[in-house]
Scaffold this motif. Structure first.
Motif, PDB file in Angstrom:
ATOM      1  N   UNK A   1       0.835  -1.213   0.000  1.00 19.26           N
ATOM      2  CA  UNK A   1       0.000   0.000   0.000  1.00 19.26           C
ATOM      3  C   UNK A   1       0.868   1.261   0.000  1.00 19.26           C
ATOM      4  N   UNK A   2       2.128   1.138   0.473  1.00 20.34           N
ATOM      5  CA  UNK A   2       3.016   2.305   0.545  1.00 20.34           C
ATOM      6  C   UNK A   2       3.779   2.544  -0.755  1.00 20.34           C
ATOM      7  N   UNK A   3       3.674   1.619  -1.704  1.00 21.49           N
ATOM      8  CA  UNK A   3       4.349   1.776  -2.996  1.00 21.49           C
ATOM      9  C   UNK A   3       3.664   2.916  -3.767  1.00 21.49           C
TER      10      UNK A   3
ATOM     11  N   UNK B   1      -4.837   2.671  -5.217  1.00 23.54           N
ATOM     12  CA  UNK B   1      -5.446   1.367  -4.914  1.00 23.54           C
ATOM     13  C   UNK B   1      -5.663   1.286  -3.405  1.00 23.54           C
ATOM     14  N   UNK B   2      -6.852   0.844  -2.998  1.00 25.95           N
ATOM     15  CA  UNK B   2      -7.113   0.690  -1.563  1.00 25.95           C
ATOM     16  C   UNK B   2      -6.761  -0.735  -1.129  1.00 25.95           C
TER      17      UNK B   2
ATOM     18  N   UNK C   1      -9.581   3.937   6.876  1.00 22.65           N
ATOM     19  CA  UNK C   1      -8.184   4.233   6.550  1.00 22.65           C
ATOM     20  C   UNK C   1      -7.568   3.049   5.803  1.00 22.65           C
ATOM     21  N   UNK C   2      -6.673   3.347   4.916  1.00 25.42           N
ATOM     22  CA  UNK C   2      -5.913   2.309   4.225  1.00 25.42           C
ATOM     23  C   UNK C   2      -4.459   2.486   4.626  1.00 25.42           C
ATOM     24  N   UNK C   3      -3.838   1.493   5.149  1.00 23.98           N
ATOM     25  CA  UNK C   3      -4.318   0.142   5.245  1.00 23.98           C
ATOM     26  C   UNK C   3      -4.759  -0.114   6.688  1.00 23.98           C
ATOM     27  N   UNK C   4      -5.921  -0.778   6.846  1.00 22.78           N
ATOM     28  CA  UNK C   4      -6.392  -1.123   8.183  1.00 22.78           C
ATOM     29  C   UNK C   4      -6.503  -2.631   8.331  1.00 22.78           C
ATOM     30  N   UNK C   5      -6.719  -3.073   9.582  1.00 21.48           N
ATOM     31  CA  UNK C   5      -6.838  -4.503   9.904  1.00 21.48           C
ATOM     32  C   UNK C   5      -8.142  -4.600  10.695  1.00 21.48           C
ATOM     33  N   UNK C   6      -9.167  -5.206  10.070  1.00 25.91           N
ATOM     34  CA  UNK C   6     -10.543  -5.038  10.548  1.00 25.91           C
ATOM     35  C   UNK C   6     -11.229  -6.353  10.871  1.00 25.91           C
ATOM     36  N   UNK C   7     -12.182  -6.256  11.799  1.00 24.47           N
ATOM     37  CA  UNK C   7     -13.045  -7.406  12.099  1.00 24.47           C
ATOM     38  C   UNK C   7     -14.419  -6.885  12.494  1.00 24.47           C
ATOM     39  N   UNK C   8     -15.390  -7.796  12.514  1.00 32.99           N
ATOM     40  CA  UNK C   8     -16.682  -7.499  13.123  1.00 32.99           C
ATOM     41  C   UNK C   8     -16.868  -8.491  14.265  1.00 32.99           C
TER      42      UNK C   8
END
Ligand code: NAP
Length: 254
Positions: free
Chosen positions: A185-187, A193-194, A235-242
């Motif tokens: 994502x940092x490239x 790109x998300x 936010x990109x990049x995130x680490x998500x759950x429900x």
């Protein structure tokens, strides 16, 4: 307005990948998309499509043969998507593998570590890299959603919030996947790109002998919520759950 998107899910013939397509097709906002059901075995893929129809889901779904551990297979899938559609809106890297080294003499360690890391890290890297030119042609710049795991969270393991794992190679692979996605994502070439990472939670799938605590469709919801949200919502990049049946996204600590 979500609109009609072209969405490829790898490893979608069963488990969470199948549930991701089921969840998209069951959601009014995303149901009109075109889905590419990724599978490495065509017969299993056909059965999965049949199962979706039996569930009464009227959806636009096509099979896409892709073994993510085979360069030739990935390239073939990219060529097919390019020829048939000319772009890809969403790539969902779901295909994954876990195993527990168990040989008393440790003779299976090298083979298991290699296969887990190849499937869960190297294959995601190459699949994403080879699809990026088609994702960049998406009208909104493309999205890549990666199915990681809470087991990849260094914070949850180091703090003792998760009990010791039965598969160290699997945890390492998901931690490495997280770093892979952060760096992709940092490239600068990928700035439009998300990229996102998700933890589906402990779902009842073949992966764990159906001993999970959630239905796969509950684990799939986090992917649908991320994809249907307007770009920039999360936010990109995130680490998500429900959690449970709630659709609210919660961040998993790195
Ligand atoms: N279940 C959980 O509790 C849980 C929790 C956290 C994260 N996850 C993650 O969720 C993802 C899906 O897992 P799952 O629980 O649904 O497991 P699953 O039921 O074992 O399904 C795995 C899927 O990946 C496919 N796959 C495996 N290797 C592949 C390859 N080389 N190329 C293409 N497809 C391949 C399998 O295809 P075949 O049918 O041909 O083998 C299958 O469709 C994985 O990334 C896993 O790490 C699962």
């Amino acid at each position: 307005m979500f609109g009609r998107r072209l969405i490829l899910v790898t490893g979608a013939n069963r488990g969470i990948g199948f549930a991701i397509i089921q969840a998209f097709a069951s959601n009014a906002a995303t149901a009109s998309s075109a889905f590419l059901l990724g599978c490495r075995d065509v017969e299993k893929g056909k059965e999965a499509v049949e199962h979706l129809r039996e569930l009464g889901l009227a959806l636009n779904v096509s099979l896409m043969t892709i073994d993510v551990t085979s360069d030739a297979s990935i390239r073939h899938a990219v060529d097919n998507v390019e020829k048939q559609y000319g772009h890809l809106d969403v790539l969902i890297n779901n295909a994954g593998y876990g195993a527990i080294p168990s040989a008393p003499d440790f003779s299976d360690w090298r083979e298991i570590y290699a296969k887990v890391l190849d499937t869960n890290v190297t294959s995601v890297a190459l699949t994403t890299q080879l699809f990026l030119p088609l994702l960049r042609k998406s009208s909104d710049g493309g999205r890549v959603i990666n199915v990681s795991s809470g087991r990849g969270s260094i914070a949850l393991s180091a703090s003792g919030q998760l009990p010791p794992t039965v598969s160290i190679p699997y945890c390492i692979s998901k931690t490495a996947l997280n770093m892979l996605v952060i760096e992709m994502s940092r490239d600068p070439a990928n700035k439009n790109v998300e990229f996102q990472l998700v933890g589906p939670g402990h779902c009842k799938t073949a992966f764990n002998g159906y001993r999970g605590t959630r239905e796969p469709i509950e684990g799939a919801n986090v992917v649908v919520e991320l994809v249907k949200a307007a770009k920039g919502t999360y936010k990109t990049v995130g680490f998500w759950e429900t959690k449970g049946s709630s659709l609210d996204l919660i961040e998993i600590p790195w």
